[in-house]
Design a protein around this motif. Structure first.
Motif, PDB file in Angstrom:
ATOM      1  N   PHE A  45      -8.662   4.367  -3.746  1.00 51.33           N
ATOM      2  CA  PHE A  45      -8.645   5.770  -4.163  1.00 51.33           C
ATOM      3  C   PHE A  45      -8.101   5.875  -5.584  1.00 51.33           C
ATOM      4  N   THR A  46      -8.251   7.058  -6.141  1.00 52.66           N
ATOM      5  CA  THR A  46      -7.696   7.326  -7.469  1.00 52.66           C
ATOM      6  C   THR A  46      -6.757   8.532  -7.361  1.00 52.66           C
ATOM      7  N   ASP A  72       1.447  -9.652   2.071  1.00 49.64           N
ATOM      8  CA  ASP A  72       1.109  -8.230   2.232  1.00 49.64           C
ATOM      9  C   ASP A  72      -0.025  -7.843   1.286  1.00 49.64           C
ATOM     10  N   GLN A 116       1.190  10.087  -9.776  1.00 48.82           N
ATOM     11  CA  GLN A 116       0.185  10.188 -10.848  1.00 48.82           C
ATOM     12  C   GLN A 116      -0.667  11.444 -10.676  1.00 48.82           C
ATOM     13  N   MET A 170       0.831  -1.210   0.000  1.00 46.49           N
ATOM     14  CA  MET A 170       0.000   0.000   0.000  1.00 46.49           C
ATOM     15  C   MET A 170       0.866   1.260   0.000  1.00 46.49           C
ATOM     16  N   ARG A 201       2.925   5.829  -5.720  1.00 48.41           N
ATOM     17  CA  ARG A 201       2.643   5.841  -7.165  1.00 48.41           C
ATOM     18  C   ARG A 201       1.485   6.787  -7.477  1.00 48.41           C
ATOM     19  N   THR A 237      -9.732  -0.211  -8.994  1.00 50.33           N
ATOM     20  CA  THR A 237      -8.849   0.836  -8.498  1.00 50.33           C
ATOM     21  C   THR A 237      -7.453   0.302  -8.180  1.00 50.33           C
ATOM     22  N   MET A 252      -0.242  -5.330  -8.059  1.00 48.89           N
ATOM     23  CA  MET A 252      -0.321  -4.200  -7.128  1.00 48.89           C
ATOM     24  C   MET A 252       1.024  -3.483  -7.012  1.00 48.89           C
ATOM     25  N   LEU A 253       2.097  -4.245  -7.103  1.00 48.83           N
ATOM     26  CA  LEU A 253       3.432  -3.638  -7.015  1.00 48.83           C
ATOM     27  C   LEU A 253       3.940  -3.191  -8.375  1.00 48.83           C
ATOM     28  N   GLU A 254       3.164  -3.458  -9.417  1.00 50.29           N
ATOM     29  CA  GLU A 254       3.559  -3.135 -10.803  1.00 50.29           C
ATOM     30  C   GLU A 254       4.942  -3.691 -11.111  1.00 50.29           C
ATOM     31  N   GLN A 288     -15.138  -2.338  -7.628  1.00 47.66           N
ATOM     32  CA  GLN A 288     -14.470  -1.037  -7.500  1.00 47.66           C
ATOM     33  C   GLN A 288     -13.049  -1.204  -6.939  1.00 47.66           C
ATOM     34  N   SER A 345       3.618   1.583  -1.475  1.00 49.79           N
ATOM     35  CA  SER A 345       4.043   1.700  -2.865  1.00 49.79           C
ATOM     36  C   SER A 345       2.915   2.262  -3.731  1.00 49.79           C
ATOM     37  N   ILE A 346       1.679   1.824  -3.480  1.00 45.61           N
ATOM     38  CA  ILE A 346       0.531   2.315  -4.259  1.00 45.61           C
ATOM     39  C   ILE A 346       0.271   3.790  -3.939  1.00 45.61           C
ATOM     40  N   GLU A 393      -3.820  -6.756   2.223  1.00 51.10           N
ATOM     41  CA  GLU A 393      -4.295  -5.402   1.914  1.00 51.10           C
ATOM     42  C   GLU A 393      -5.590  -5.441   1.097  1.00 51.10           C
TER      43      GLU A 393
END
Lengths: 120, 146
Positions: A106-107, B82, A22, A12, A18, B17, B66-68, B13, A14-15, B86
């Motif tokens: 979230f976005t 993890d 963005q 999370m 990112r 996302t 998720m970690l791309e 959703q 990391s997200i 999450e």
């Protein structure tokens, strides 16, 4: 600006990082904290300009982190990024001194809207 | 109160996302063993467990997405744990909001199958990248929750 991201999930963090980029918030220095206690220590050592914190974390929750900061006179701008975005939690966060609550998922637009008044 | 359509919309959703893709609604998944399962408890007047179960390869793909991670790079075990936790945390937090109150626990990730259909209050079976994933809401006895 220096921004601390506190979340017990590395995925999370990391997200969030990112998504911040963005949303156009590049060029800032980002610091990680793995829970509330780690965040409290790093805020004391590294004096970030903004804290983005999860709510539900081991060792010290996000709301306890915020209350500890305010009780010690630290008024660093603070926002939550949490999976729980109920009206009740938003009210609790606001009373404790949080600037905003971003609910997961979230976005980039969510971050942009919440942070545009905080980050230049 | 949360209904089946609410759960479907919420999960769609979250997937959209976090993973930039929607899952496809599916029939019941195959019953092979050894799935990866993430649980998160909601404790309050209304105690429940949110469970996300999928095959180990789906869990690996979830973490990588998720970690791309670059194609061909695998997430390690900690990253898979993890990521699964999450996903359960985000779905659980949103379900808690729909239920109106309570306390969300921390996720635990283990090896285990989805519950039997009879145990689920709500259940959403999907296919994501050709892998079965099951999201469930289970009613629990609050005395069993720590």
């Amino acid at each position: 600006m220096k921004i601390l991201i506190a979340d017990d999930s590395r995925v999370m963090r990391s997200i969030v990082l990112r998504t911040m980029r963005q949303a156009g918030f590049e060029g800032h220095e980002y610091i990680d904290a793995v829970d509330g206690a780690d965040a409290l220590a790093k805020i004391g050592e590294q004096t970030p300009d903004l804290v983005l914190s999860d709510w539900n974390m081991p060792n010290k929750t996000g709301i306890d982190l915020l209350r500890d900061l305010r009780a010690s006179g630290n008024n660093v701008p603070f926002g939550f990024v949490t999976s729980e975005g109920s009206d009740e939690m938003r009210a609790v966060a606001e009373r404790a001194g949080a600037l905003f609550v971003i609910a997961k998922p979230f976005t980039a637009e969510t971050f942009e809207a919440a942070l545009s008044g905080v980050l230049q | 109160m949360l209904g089946e359509d609410d759960l479907h919309a919420l999960v769609d959703q979250v997937w959209q996302t976090l993973l930039d893709e929607s899952p496809i609604r599916a029939d019941e998944p195959p019953t092979e063993t050894g799935w990866t399962r993430a649980d998160i408890a909601i404790a309050g007047d209304w105690s429940a467990l949110v469970r996300v179960s999928c095959t180990p390869s789906a869990a690996q793909r979830l973490a990588a997405a998720m970690l791309e991670l670059e194609a061909g790079t695998e997430a390690d075990e900690d990253e898979v744990t993890d990521a699964m936790g999450e996903v359960a945390n985000v779905i659980g937090g949103n379900i808690k909001g729909c239920l109106g109150g309570g306390t969300l626990g921390l996720p635990t990730v283990t090896t285990g199958m989805p519950s039997t259909t009879a145990d689920s209050l709500l259940r959403y079976s999907v296919v994501w990248r050709n892998e079965p994933v099951v999201i469930e809401l289970l009613h629990t006895d609050p005395r069993q929750l720590n």
